[in-house]
Design a protein around this motif. Structure first.
Motif, mmCIF file in Angstrom:
data_model
loop_
_atom_site.group_PDB
_atom_site.id
_atom_site.type_symbol
_atom_site.label_atom_id
_atom_site.label_comp_id
_atom_site.label_asym_id
_atom_site.label_seq_id
_atom_site.Cartn_x
_atom_site.Cartn_y
_atom_site.Cartn_z
ATOM 1 N N ARG A 38 0.842 -1.188 0.000
ATOM 2 C CA ARG A 38 0.000 0.000 0.000
ATOM 3 C C ARG A 38 0.881 1.243 0.000
ATOM 4 N N GLN A 39 0.299 2.307 -0.493
ATOM 5 C CA GLN A 39 1.016 3.576 -0.492
ATOM 6 C C GLN A 39 0.041 4.695 -0.191
ATOM 7 N N ALA A 40 0.315 5.398 0.883
ATOM 8 C CA ALA A 40 -0.484 6.552 1.264
ATOM 9 C C ALA A 40 0.185 7.810 0.723
ATOM 10 N N PRO A 41 -0.572 8.865 0.525
ATOM 11 C CA PRO A 41 0.006 10.104 -0.005
ATOM 12 C C PRO A 41 1.175 10.583 0.853
ATOM 13 N N GLY A 42 2.277 10.866 0.184
ATOM 14 C CA GLY A 42 3.438 11.381 0.874
ATOM 15 C C GLY A 42 4.249 10.349 1.618
ATOM 16 N N LYS A 43 3.871 9.081 1.501
ATOM 17 C CA LYS A 43 4.587 8.022 2.213
ATOM 18 C C LYS A 43 5.172 7.012 1.241
ATOM 19 N N ASP A 90 -5.006 3.145 7.761
ATOM 20 C CA ASP A 90 -4.954 2.152 6.681
ATOM 21 C C ASP A 90 -5.333 2.766 5.336
ATOM 22 N N THR A 91 -5.763 4.006 5.330
ATOM 23 C CA THR A 91 -6.129 4.674 4.092
ATOM 24 C C THR A 91 -4.932 4.775 3.160
#
Length: 128
Positions: A38-43, A90-91
């Protein structure tokens, strides 16, 4: 070789979702491993789980170990990620990926470069 992740959506904290990863153009059976990321914004992209298609062995990141379960259906050429007790953190966009030659998840399973093929991601949003 194609992978397609699906099943994402908007869910309240504490809820559940099941993601699916459909493989086409090749058979997962025997030789593949499938990883979920998973990839969250900015991470950075985070490795969540790996399943060895040949022996069904599974591995999880500590952040999801108790809440997420990966499984496979060889007959359908599908891999699933059951996600329970979802939290706002988890978003992210969730991806599945495969290496079709390894057979078993190595100790480096959470590293993105290990995987040859990636599916288009599916968005998971968890509201508080």
């Amino acid at each position: 070789v194609q992978l397609q992740a699906s099943g994402g959506g908007l869910v309240q904290a504490g809820g559940s979702l099941r993601l699916s990863c459909a493989a086409s153009g090749f058979s997962l059976y025997h030789t593949a491993i499938v990883g979920w990321f998973r990839q969250a914004p900015g991470k950075e992209r985070e490795g969540l789980s790996c399943i060895g298609i040949s022996d069904g062995s599974t591995y999880y990141a500590d952040s999801v170990k108790v809440r997420f379960t990966v499984s496979r259906d060889n007959a359908k050429n599908m891999v699933y990620l059951q996600m329970n007790d979802l939290k706002p953190e988890d978003t992210a966009v969730y991806y599945c990926a495969t290496d079709i030659g390894l057979g078993k998840c190595p100790s480096s399973w959470s590293r993105s470069p290990l995987y040859d093929y990636w599916g288009r991601g599916t968005q998971v949003t968890v509201s508080s």
